[in-house]
Design an enzyme around this catalytic site. Sequence first.
Site, PDB file in Angstrom:
ATOM      1  N   GLY A  11      29.206  62.406  -5.952  1.00 17.53           N
ATOM      2  CA  GLY A  11      28.074  61.859  -6.120  1.00 17.53           C
ATOM      3  C   GLY A  11      28.193  60.471  -6.591  1.00 17.53           C
ATOM      4  O   GLY A  11      28.894  60.267  -7.499  1.00 17.53           O
ATOM      5  N   VAL A  24      39.329  45.787 -10.996  1.00 12.32           N
ATOM      6  CA  VAL A  24      39.772  44.767 -10.325  1.00 12.32           C
ATOM      7  C   VAL A  24      40.399  43.797 -11.089  1.00 12.32           C
ATOM      8  O   VAL A  24      41.501  43.308 -10.937  1.00 12.32           O
ATOM      9  CB  VAL A  24      39.094  44.279  -8.911  1.00 12.32           C
ATOM     10  CG1 VAL A  24      39.418  43.177  -8.447  1.00 12.32           C
ATOM     11  CG2 VAL A  24      38.819  45.603  -8.060  1.00 12.32           C
ATOM     12  N   ARG A  72      32.832  63.431  -0.155  1.00 14.14           N
ATOM     13  CA  ARG A  72      33.321  64.691  -0.657  1.00 14.14           C
ATOM     14  C   ARG A  72      34.295  65.068   0.703  1.00 14.14           C
ATOM     15  O   ARG A  72      34.051  64.967   1.745  1.00 14.14           O
ATOM     16  CB  ARG A  72      32.213  65.878  -0.674  1.00 14.14           C
ATOM     17  CG  ARG A  72      31.388  65.178  -1.837  1.00 14.14           C
ATOM     18  CD  ARG A  72      30.279  66.261  -2.157  1.00 14.14           C
ATOM     19  NE  ARG A  72      29.975  66.170  -3.781  1.00 14.14           N
ATOM     20  CZ  ARG A  72      28.817  65.562  -4.192  1.00 14.14           C
ATOM     21  NH1 ARG A  72      27.947  65.221  -3.100  1.00 14.14           N
ATOM     22  NH2 ARG A  72      28.547  65.348  -5.133  1.00 14.14           N
ATOM     23  N   SER A  73      35.317  65.843   0.106  1.00 14.36           N
ATOM     24  CA  SER A  73      36.369  66.130   0.994  1.00 14.36           C
ATOM     25  C   SER A  73      37.059  67.510   0.855  1.00 14.36           C
ATOM     26  O   SER A  73      37.716  67.990  -0.319  1.00 14.36           O
ATOM     27  CB  SER A  73      37.791  65.229   1.109  1.00 14.36           C
ATOM     28  OG  SER A  73      38.841  65.836   1.855  1.00 14.36           O
ATOM     29  N   GLY A 102      32.487  62.145 -10.969  1.00 11.90           N
ATOM     30  CA  GLY A 102      32.266  63.207 -11.858  1.00 11.90           C
ATOM     31  C   GLY A 102      33.407  64.459 -12.031  1.00 11.90           C
ATOM     32  O   GLY A 102      34.637  64.062 -11.608  1.00 11.90           O
ATOM     33  N   ASP A 103      33.095  65.601 -12.501  1.00  4.77           N
ATOM     34  CA  ASP A 103      34.120  66.552 -12.852  1.00  4.77           C
ATOM     35  C   ASP A 103      34.744  67.120 -11.794  1.00  4.77           C
ATOM     36  O   ASP A 103      36.072  67.435 -11.787  1.00  4.77           O
ATOM     37  CB  ASP A 103      33.503  67.701 -13.717  1.00  4.77           C
ATOM     38  CG  ASP A 103      32.465  68.272 -12.965  1.00  4.77           C
ATOM     39  OD1 ASP A 103      31.788  67.830 -12.020  1.00  4.77           O
ATOM     40  OD2 ASP A 103      31.919  69.158 -13.470  1.00  4.77           O
ATOM     41  N   THR A 125      28.424  59.431 -13.274  1.00  4.05           N
ATOM     42  CA  THR A 125      27.605  60.313 -12.792  1.00  4.05           C
ATOM     43  C   THR A 125      26.382  60.174 -13.389  1.00  4.05           C
ATOM     44  O   THR A 125      26.136  59.887 -14.715  1.00  4.05           O
ATOM     45  CB  THR A 125      27.972  61.977 -12.898  1.00  4.05           C
ATOM     46  OG1 THR A 125      26.900  62.733 -12.754  1.00  4.05           O
ATOM     47  CG2 THR A 125      28.633  61.964 -14.217  1.00  4.05           C
ATOM     48  N   ASP A 127      24.270  62.413 -14.190  1.00  5.72           N
ATOM     49  CA  ASP A 127      23.812  63.807 -14.768  1.00  5.72           C
ATOM     50  C   ASP A 127      24.288  63.681 -16.307  1.00  5.72           C
ATOM     51  O   ASP A 127      23.763  64.541 -17.127  1.00  5.72           O
ATOM     52  CB  ASP A 127      24.603  64.886 -14.232  1.00  5.72           C
ATOM     53  CG  ASP A 127      24.398  65.047 -12.840  1.00  5.72           C
ATOM     54  OD1 ASP A 127      23.308  64.488 -12.284  1.00  5.72           O
ATOM     55  OD2 ASP A 127      25.040  65.588 -11.894  1.00  5.72           O
ATOM     56  N   ASP A 129      26.718  64.866 -17.712  1.00  3.35           N
ATOM     57  CA  ASP A 129      27.398  66.199 -18.081  1.00  3.35           C
ATOM     58  C   ASP A 129      28.778  66.418 -18.153  1.00  3.35           C
ATOM     59  O   ASP A 129      29.392  67.349 -17.957  1.00  3.35           O
ATOM     60  CB  ASP A 129      27.028  67.425 -16.627  1.00  3.35           C
ATOM     61  CG  ASP A 129      27.679  66.609 -15.333  1.00  3.35           C
ATOM     62  OD1 ASP A 129      28.481  65.629 -15.378  1.00  3.35           O
ATOM     63  OD2 ASP A 129      27.394  67.418 -14.274  1.00  3.35           O
ATOM     64  N   ARG A 171      22.026  68.490 -12.055  1.00  2.00           N
ATOM     65  CA  ARG A 171      22.529  69.630 -11.670  1.00  2.00           C
ATOM     66  C   ARG A 171      22.429  70.517 -12.815  1.00  2.00           C
ATOM     67  O   ARG A 171      21.319  70.840 -13.184  1.00  2.00           O
ATOM     68  CB  ARG A 171      24.087  69.137 -11.558  1.00  2.00           C
ATOM     69  CG  ARG A 171      24.562  68.499 -10.207  1.00  2.00           C
ATOM     70  CD  ARG A 171      25.901  68.869  -9.826  1.00  2.00           C
ATOM     71  NE  ARG A 171      26.696  68.085 -10.802  1.00  2.00           N
ATOM     72  CZ  ARG A 171      28.070  68.079 -10.621  1.00  2.00           C
ATOM     73  NH1 ARG A 171      28.564  68.594  -9.769  1.00  2.00           N
ATOM     74  NH2 ARG A 171      28.806  67.578 -11.534  1.00  2.00           N
ATOM     75  N   ALA A 186       6.572  63.659 -23.159  1.00  5.35           N
ATOM     76  CA  ALA A 186       6.379  64.867 -22.332  1.00  5.35           C
ATOM     77  C   ALA A 186       5.738  66.128 -23.346  1.00  5.35           C
ATOM     78  O   ALA A 186       6.221  65.983 -24.678  1.00  5.35           O
ATOM     79  CB  ALA A 186       7.392  65.532 -21.606  1.00  5.35           C
ATOM     80  N   GLU A 187       4.915  66.974 -22.881  1.00  5.55           N
ATOM     81  CA  GLU A 187       4.479  67.925 -23.875  1.00  5.55           C
ATOM     82  C   GLU A 187       5.682  69.139 -23.722  1.00  5.55           C
ATOM     83  O   GLU A 187       5.632  69.705 -24.772  1.00  5.55           O
ATOM     84  CB  GLU A 187       3.165  68.751 -23.301  1.00  5.55           C
ATOM     85  CG  GLU A 187       1.837  67.996 -23.501  1.00  5.55           C
ATOM     86  CD  GLU A 187       1.631  66.563 -23.044  1.00  5.55           C
ATOM     87  OE1 GLU A 187       2.084  66.259 -22.123  1.00  5.55           O
ATOM     88  OE2 GLU A 187       0.969  65.861 -23.787  1.00  5.55           O
ATOM     89  N   LYS A 213      -7.315  67.249 -24.652  1.00  9.10           N
ATOM     90  CA  LYS A 213      -6.313  66.629 -24.000  1.00  9.10           C
ATOM     91  C   LYS A 213      -6.758  66.537 -22.520  1.00  9.10           C
ATOM     92  O   LYS A 213      -6.869  67.503 -21.854  1.00  9.10           O
ATOM     93  CB  LYS A 213      -4.809  67.180 -24.211  1.00  9.10           C
ATOM     94  CG  LYS A 213      -3.691  66.588 -24.783  1.00  9.10           C
ATOM     95  CD  LYS A 213      -2.531  67.097 -24.761  1.00  9.10           C
ATOM     96  CE  LYS A 213      -1.673  66.309 -25.522  1.00  9.10           C
ATOM     97  NZ  LYS A 213      -0.317  66.899 -25.791  1.00  9.10           N
TER      98      LYS A 213
END
Length: 319
Positions: A11, A24, A72-73, A102-103, A125, A127, A129, A171, A186-187, A213
């Site tokens: 990704g 480079v 991706r391959s 990524g991983d 990535t 993510d 992660d 992910r 955020a709540e 609220k």
Amino acid sequence: MKRIGVLTSGGDSPGMNPAIRAVVRKAIYHNVEVFGVRYGYQGLMDGNIFQMDLGSVGDIIHRGGTMLFSARSEEFKTDEGQEKAIEQMKKHGIDGLIVIGGDGSFRGAQKLTEKGFPCIGVPGTIDNDIAGTDFTIGFDTALNTVIEAIDRVRDTATSHERTYIIETMGRNAGDLALWAGLSGGAESIIIPEKEEPFTDICDRLVRGHQRGKKHSIIVLAEGVGSAFDFGDRITKETGLETRVTVLGYIQRGGSPTAQDRVLASRLGAKAVELLIEGKEGRMVGIQNNHLVDYDINEILSAKHHINLDMYNLSKQLSI
Ligand code: ADP
């Protein structure tokens, strides 16, 4: 090390371009030739390889995506695929490879290293992660995109008494949701790493509603499941109206933030240094603002952890 290759795989993430630029320029600075590989491991097997010079990476530091394209391959996961890739690199006289991804991409880099071809991984990535690094390239940009979206939803939310659920990517990791949730006020933050009883989430919404609220925002990581299903459950349990926004691929695009450009520049350059020093099978990362490197096998078998202090703080700030 006279000649190295660089590719982006899996990704894409904002900041891959400044990472390529750093590889480079840093290589050329040390009189090492650089070859770019288009379309990740697929391009490596196909011999989609070209020499890069200082100008090849001009005017890309601010661009999202990756100028080397990504892919991706399945074929590359086989021994034959990996041998084909090594053959291509030998044909071009390349003796070390930098893999930005990524991983999954690191597993590929590890396989090549085990077959005698030195590789270094650079974590790219959105993510966040990957173990062994506080941040991955692209995370900060994606986070800022998510916050902008939350702010916009919040603007319109003030006109309606509703509960808004925003689904983020990541992910199986909750970092993007956690950081966005905390910085977006955020709540509730729903992430795979930390399960909160559903009744607690509903009680908090109802409490907020009762004290006047006008709206509530819930950030949910995709790793938990569908935001639509979650919204239905909330409505069923509390009677509150819900609206869902799945942010999707907009999180992967956009001009990299200053943080990501700096991180990409530092990690890309560090990867070149390691190859020049004769290191192999390692991933570069950043911890407490210091550059580090770890054995890729170690990274792949370790787990990335969320920051629990941040999670607990978000709860305290949204009582
Ligand atoms: P990411 O690097 O973003 O996690 P993927 O998991 O799709 O993305 O991995 C990217 C590519 O890396 C795959 O398409 C494949 O070619 C290669 N790869 C993934 N896992 C392995 C593996 N176990 N062995 C060899 N190559 C792999």
